[in-house]
Write a protein that holds these residues in place. Structure first.
Motif, mmCIF file in Angstrom:
data_model
loop_
_atom_site.group_PDB
_atom_site.id
_atom_site.type_symbol
_atom_site.label_atom_id
_atom_site.label_comp_id
_atom_site.label_asym_id
_atom_site.label_seq_id
_atom_site.Cartn_x
_atom_site.Cartn_y
_atom_site.Cartn_z
ATOM 1 N N VAL A 21 43.894 83.581 23.942
ATOM 2 C CA VAL A 21 44.354 84.732 24.713
ATOM 3 C C VAL A 21 44.042 84.564 26.199
ATOM 4 O O VAL A 21 44.777 85.067 27.057
ATOM 5 N N GLU A 22 42.965 83.830 26.500
ATOM 6 C CA GLU A 22 42.639 83.597 27.911
ATOM 7 C C GLU A 22 43.710 82.744 28.587
ATOM 8 O O GLU A 22 44.050 82.968 29.752
ATOM 9 N N GLN A 23 44.265 81.778 27.857
ATOM 10 C CA GLN A 23 45.336 80.960 28.430
ATOM 11 C C GLN A 23 46.565 81.797 28.783
ATOM 12 O O GLN A 23 47.309 81.474 29.707
ATOM 13 N N LEU A 24 46.776 82.857 28.025
ATOM 14 C CA LEU A 24 47.955 83.695 28.226
ATOM 15 C C LEU A 24 47.714 84.781 29.269
ATOM 16 O O LEU A 24 48.607 85.576 29.548
ATOM 17 N N GLY A 25 46.509 84.810 29.837
ATOM 18 C CA GLY A 25 46.199 85.830 30.836
ATOM 19 C C GLY A 25 46.065 87.213 30.239
ATOM 20 O O GLY A 25 46.330 88.220 30.908
ATOM 21 N N MET A 26 45.636 87.268 28.984
ATOM 22 C CA MET A 26 45.555 88.535 28.263
ATOM 23 C C MET A 26 44.128 89.067 28.281
ATOM 24 O O MET A 26 43.177 88.336 28.013
ATOM 25 N N GLU A 27 43.961 90.326 28.604
ATOM 26 C CA GLU A 27 42.653 90.989 28.591
ATOM 27 C C GLU A 27 42.515 91.781 27.305
ATOM 28 O O GLU A 27 43.418 92.526 26.924
ATOM 29 N N LEU A 28 41.366 91.620 26.636
ATOM 30 C CA LEU A 28 41.147 92.276 25.355
ATOM 31 C C LEU A 28 40.324 93.545 25.513
ATOM 32 O O LEU A 28 39.419 93.618 26.340
ATOM 33 N N HIS A 29 40.640 94.548 24.689
ATOM 34 C CA HIS A 29 39.899 95.809 24.664
ATOM 35 C C HIS A 29 39.614 96.157 23.209
ATOM 36 O O HIS A 29 40.393 95.847 22.312
#
Length: 324
Positions: A21-29
């Motif tokens: 998910v970090e490669q996709l620029g996605m922030e997790l909540h």
């Protein structure tokens, strides 16, 4: 899932999703016991959800459309079993399929993902929509410890076709694991997985059990012989697995099944047994004895010996000399 629980996840669990998910620029909540992420950028757009199912299982759902071609990297710290329902558009080839997989039912596949990293080239416009159950080796070890002799071969079963009734049950369970579904708690998700594993155990253990036991016995005998002849050398589990041309997971599972103890524990015991023998029967320097059983630094040997026996090596030798 609290902030503390997220931070305290094992590294093995984290590598199942965080690097991706970090490669996709996605922030997790975190929300209602699960992790959620959304992305709408120049690389891709879509959403992601991860639900824990105990300390060794994770259910992952994602729907990602790649807006431009990219190299996508995946990494796993350890081998793990995976069951995936691929709901990507029929016109798409699977954007990335990291291991050879076994078709089970419909668009559902099972596989054993090997430890390490892999890079896949994903074309622009590809859409990946999947639901996956990822299960770490510790899950299977716990089952085998809890039900010795009754639960065998589950990890390797993910490489084989399943009977149709079990495959259909798995497909039904996967279909119920929907993103944002009310009442989808960690307890209920794990119950689905445990029930599926119980069904799979009935068919995976019985027919090949005697053959597997024979293979396990032969492997463990090779391991023990290797350890005895290399007490002063590198006895890391990875090195032993490489020397015997067997996977780390298979090695650890077979050894625990046959001996009831972990391979790491057995290695420590053998080294300390040899150290006690040398301390009581020779006048060799303690540092040299430490090197002969695999400890290059005297302080490391002394600390390990003391943890194992409760007394320092020199004290052990003195006691043995007094009782002669």
């Amino acid at each position: 899932m609290t902030d503390h629980e997220i931070r305290s996840e094992s590294r093995e669990i984290q590598t199942l999703y965080r690097p991706q998910v970090e490669q996709l620029g996605m922030e997790l909540h975190h929300r209602s016991g699960r992790l959620e992420g959304h992305v709408d950028g120049d690389i891709c757009r879509g959403r992601f959800q991860a639900n824990p199912a105990g300390p060794h299982c994770l259910v992952i759902w994602h729907d990602i459309t790649f807006l431009r071609e990219m190299n996508f990297n995946e990494y796993a710290m350890t081998d793990y079993a995976c069951l995936t329902l691929d709901e990507s558009p029929a016109s798409n080839l699977a954007p990335y399929r990291v291991q050879p997989c076994t078709m089970q039912e419909g668009n559902m596949v099972s596989l054993v993902q090997q430890a390490g990293s892999v890079t896949n080239r994903i074309p622009a416009g590809s859409r990946s929509r999947t639901r996956s159950i990822c299960i770490l080796p510790d899950y299977f070890m716990e089952l085998e410890n809890q039900w010795p002799g009754q639960v065998k071969g589950l990890f390797d079963a993910f490489r084989q076709p399943w009977p149709s009734d079990i495959a259909l049950a798995a497909l039904t369970a996967m279909s119920k694991l929907s993103p944002g579904r009310p009442g989808q708690t960690e307890f209920l998700i794990k119950a689905h997985i445990d029930l599926l594993m119980a069904m799979l155990a009935q068919v995976s253990s019985a027919p090949e059990q005697s053959h597997e036991l024979s293979l396990d016995r032969d492997l463990v005998q090779q391991v023990k012989a290797h350890i005895q002849s290399h007490l002063g050398g590198d006895l890391s589990i990875d090195q032993i697995a490489q020397s015997l041309y067997v996977g780390r997971t298979r090695l650890c599972l077979a050894f625990r099944r046959q001996t009831g103890t972990s391979l790491a524990r057995y290695i420590r015991e053998q080294r300390m047994d040899q150290a006690r023998l040398l301390l009581s029967s020779t006048r060799e320097d303690i540092a040299r004895i430490g090197r002969r059983v695999g400890y290059t630094r005297p302080s490391s040997f002394s600390a390990a010996f003391t943890r194992e026996t409760g007394i320092a090596p020199i004290t052990w030798r003195e006691h043995c000399n007094r009782v002669r």
